[in-house]
Design a protein around this motif. Sequence first.
Motif, PDB file in Angstrom:
ATOM      1  N   TYR A   1       0.613  -1.380  -0.118  1.00 47.32           N
ATOM      2  CA  TYR A   1      -0.178   0.140  -0.097  1.00 47.32           C
ATOM      3  C   TYR A   1       0.716   1.110  -0.284  1.00 47.32           C
ATOM      4  O   TYR A   1       0.333   2.565   0.703  1.00 47.32           O
ATOM      5  N   ASP A   2       2.220   1.399   0.111  1.00 42.18           N
ATOM      6  CA  ASP A   2       2.994   2.538  -0.661  1.00 42.18           C
ATOM      7  C   ASP A   2       3.352   2.144  -1.924  1.00 42.18           C
ATOM      8  O   ASP A   2       4.566   1.470  -2.976  1.00 42.18           O
ATOM      9  N   PRO A   3       2.694   3.500  -3.420  1.00 43.56           N
ATOM     10  CA  PRO A   3       3.465   3.627  -3.954  1.00 43.56           C
ATOM     11  C   PRO A   3       4.335   4.103  -4.849  1.00 43.56           C
ATOM     12  O   PRO A   3       4.535   4.482  -5.896  1.00 43.56           O
ATOM     13  N   ASP A   4       5.214   4.767  -4.197  1.00 47.03           N
ATOM     14  CA  ASP A   4       6.463   5.265  -4.241  1.00 47.03           C
ATOM     15  C   ASP A   4       7.339   4.862  -4.773  1.00 47.03           C
ATOM     16  O   ASP A   4       7.596   3.701  -4.242  1.00 47.03           O
ATOM     17  N   PHE A   5       8.057   5.519  -4.919  1.00 48.79           N
ATOM     18  CA  PHE A   5       9.150   5.309  -6.439  1.00 48.79           C
ATOM     19  C   PHE A   5      10.101   4.747  -5.161  1.00 48.79           C
ATOM     20  O   PHE A   5       9.856   5.783  -4.170  1.00 48.79           O
ATOM     21  N   PHE A   6      11.652   4.308  -5.508  1.00 49.52           N
ATOM     22  CA  PHE A   6      12.932   4.281  -5.157  1.00 49.52           C
ATOM     23  C   PHE A   6      12.673   3.840  -3.216  1.00 49.52           C
ATOM     24  O   PHE A   6      13.190   4.822  -2.247  1.00 49.52           O
ATOM     25  N   ALA A   7      12.418   2.650  -3.177  1.00 47.14           N
ATOM     26  CA  ALA A   7      11.868   2.154  -1.614  1.00 47.14           C
ATOM     27  C   ALA A   7      12.929   1.152  -1.257  1.00 47.14           C
ATOM     28  O   ALA A   7      12.673   0.866  -0.654  1.00 47.14           O
ATOM     29  N   GLY A   8      13.990   0.750  -1.625  1.00 48.77           N
ATOM     30  CA  GLY A   8      15.044   0.637  -1.290  1.00 48.77           C
ATOM     31  C   GLY A   8      15.016  -0.729  -2.657  1.00 48.77           C
ATOM     32  O   GLY A   8      14.045  -1.316  -2.609  1.00 48.77           O
ATOM     33  N   MET A   9      16.748  -2.013  -2.010  1.00 50.77           N
ATOM     34  CA  MET A   9      16.673  -3.309  -3.014  1.00 50.77           C
ATOM     35  C   MET A   9      15.436  -3.887  -2.478  1.00 50.77           C
ATOM     36  O   MET A   9      14.729  -4.302  -1.899  1.00 50.77           O
ATOM     37  N   GLY A  10      14.837  -4.678  -3.314  1.00 53.35           N
ATOM     38  CA  GLY A  10      13.749  -6.073  -3.486  1.00 53.35           C
ATOM     39  C   GLY A  10      12.659  -5.629  -3.633  1.00 53.35           C
ATOM     40  O   GLY A  10      11.843  -6.226  -3.898  1.00 53.35           O
ATOM     41  N   ASN A  11      12.249  -4.066  -4.364  1.00 53.35           N
ATOM     42  CA  ASN A  11      11.314  -3.629  -4.626  1.00 53.35           C
ATOM     43  C   ASN A  11      11.573  -3.377  -6.014  1.00 53.35           C
ATOM     44  O   ASN A  11      12.064  -2.871  -6.577  1.00 53.35           O
ATOM     45  N   VAL A  12      10.505  -4.225  -6.840  1.00 47.91           N
ATOM     46  CA  VAL A  12      10.985  -4.330  -8.110  1.00 47.91           C
ATOM     47  C   VAL A  12       9.447  -4.607  -8.640  1.00 47.91           C
ATOM     48  O   VAL A  12       9.197  -4.956  -9.706  1.00 47.91           O
ATOM     49  N   ALA A  13       8.481  -3.955  -8.465  1.00 44.23           N
ATOM     50  CA  ALA A  13       7.175  -3.728  -8.924  1.00 44.23           C
ATOM     51  C   ALA A  13       6.922  -3.061 -10.395  1.00 44.23           C
ATOM     52  O   ALA A  13       6.027  -3.328 -11.106  1.00 44.23           O
ATOM     53  N   PHE A  14       7.890  -1.920 -10.324  1.00 39.83           N
ATOM     54  CA  PHE A  14       7.451  -1.420 -11.660  1.00 39.83           C
ATOM     55  C   PHE A  14       8.673  -1.007 -12.754  1.00 39.83           C
ATOM     56  O   PHE A  14       9.561  -0.913 -12.566  1.00 39.83           O
ATOM     57  N   PRO A  15       8.368  -1.558 -13.959  1.00 34.35           N
ATOM     58  CA  PRO A  15       6.906  -1.949 -15.126  1.00 34.35           C
ATOM     59  C   PRO A  15       6.668  -3.733 -14.486  1.00 34.35           C
ATOM     60  O   PRO A  15       7.550  -4.316 -14.299  1.00 34.35           O
ATOM     61  N   SER A  16       5.702  -3.929 -15.042  1.00 34.40           N
ATOM     62  CA  SER A  16       5.011  -4.979 -15.199  1.00 34.40           C
ATOM     63  C   SER A  16       5.714  -6.172 -15.952  1.00 34.40           C
ATOM     64  O   SER A  16       5.630  -5.946 -17.194  1.00 34.40           O
ATOM     65  N   GLY A  17       6.678  -7.112 -15.163  1.00 39.07           N
ATOM     66  CA  GLY A  17       7.096  -7.808 -16.000  1.00 39.07           C
ATOM     67  C   GLY A  17       5.623  -9.273 -16.941  1.00 39.07           C
ATOM     68  O   GLY A  17       6.517  -9.419 -18.160  1.00 39.07           O
ATOM     69  N   HIS A  18       4.616  -9.145 -16.749  1.00 42.62           N
ATOM     70  CA  HIS A  18       3.466 -10.138 -16.780  1.00 42.62           C
ATOM     71  C   HIS A  18       2.870  -9.483 -18.224  1.00 42.62           C
ATOM     72  O   HIS A  18       2.633  -9.875 -18.909  1.00 42.62           O
ATOM     73  N   GLY A  19       3.010  -8.067 -17.309  1.00 45.39           N
ATOM     74  CA  GLY A  19       1.903  -6.746 -18.601  1.00 45.39           C
ATOM     75  C   GLY A  19       3.644  -6.983 -20.196  1.00 45.39           C
ATOM     76  O   GLY A  19       2.703  -7.059 -20.973  1.00 45.39           O
ATOM     77  N   ALA A  20       4.438  -7.128 -19.429  1.00 43.46           N
ATOM     78  CA  ALA A  20       5.277  -7.040 -21.209  1.00 43.46           C
ATOM     79  C   ALA A  20       5.496  -8.371 -21.924  1.00 43.46           C
ATOM     80  O   ALA A  20       5.468  -8.518 -22.949  1.00 43.46           O
ATOM     81  N   ASN A  21       5.554  -9.449 -20.756  1.00 44.77           N
ATOM     82  CA  ASN A  21       4.933 -10.725 -21.685  1.00 44.77           C
ATOM     83  C   ASN A  21       3.882 -10.292 -22.198  1.00 44.77           C
ATOM     84  O   ASN A  21       4.249 -11.561 -23.933  1.00 44.77           O
TER      85      ASN A  21
END
Length: 253
Positions: A138-158
């Motif tokens: 529930y936190d949409p901010d960027f640069f949340a630290g290592m291990g946070n890799v939601a953006f962009p969606s790999g499934h959407g690109a696939n």
Amino acid sequence: MVRGEAYAPGPPVVRSVTWPSVSEIAWGLASDRIAIILAVALIAMTMLAAGPLHPVDNFLNELPRPFWDTLREPLIHWPDNVASRYVALPVLGVTALQLAYWHRSWRPMVLSAVGVVGMMSLVSIMKLAFNRGHAKNYDPDFFAGMGNVAFPSGHGANAILIYGLVLYLIVRFGAARPHIIRRLAYCIVAIAALQAAVSIYLHFHWFTDLLAGMIAGGFALRLTVRLDRMFPSGRTVEWWPWYGRQEEPPPGE
């Protein structure tokens, strides 16, 4: 009846072709109008996802999830995997291998490999650069630290790149009739929409993650198509292992 000599076609004749230089390839990719539009759209979506579209992301992420306990497990194991690499890549691999065998050419397999590697590289670089937290936090901010890799969606690109490559190869090598091609295009749109809805429902991705992933997949697909059109066509029969070249008859026969 007069018996003639046996026809021996011999090895295939390979004519020399002119291959584009590195500078010509770079300029050809950089000057493609559709690729430029998609690149601008990806940059714009990244800027919007960094702040202006947070209210939209939060609104969709906080909506009630009806039938959560009943649907969660089936959605994870079935619809969410439609655009995963271990489902989409075998579809692309079988299509490319079959077309390669039919046309005695490595081009379908090379195009598939180049497109997938290019898309994965682009998405991975963006994930590591922006470090966006997952929607479940529930936190949409960027640069949340290592291990946070939601953006962009790999499934959407696939969904766009891999299934888009399947469709392009079918069109490129004339493997289906026009009405079948249209239905396959509708299937790709349905897969992308289903993947987006399921990912949002399961809190796997933010809405802007999915849009950016689809744009990134479209950008990689367009560059792959452009690269294919820059290289000369022809059957690479000399390189093909299943050509079945006949051996020359021994002397005196």
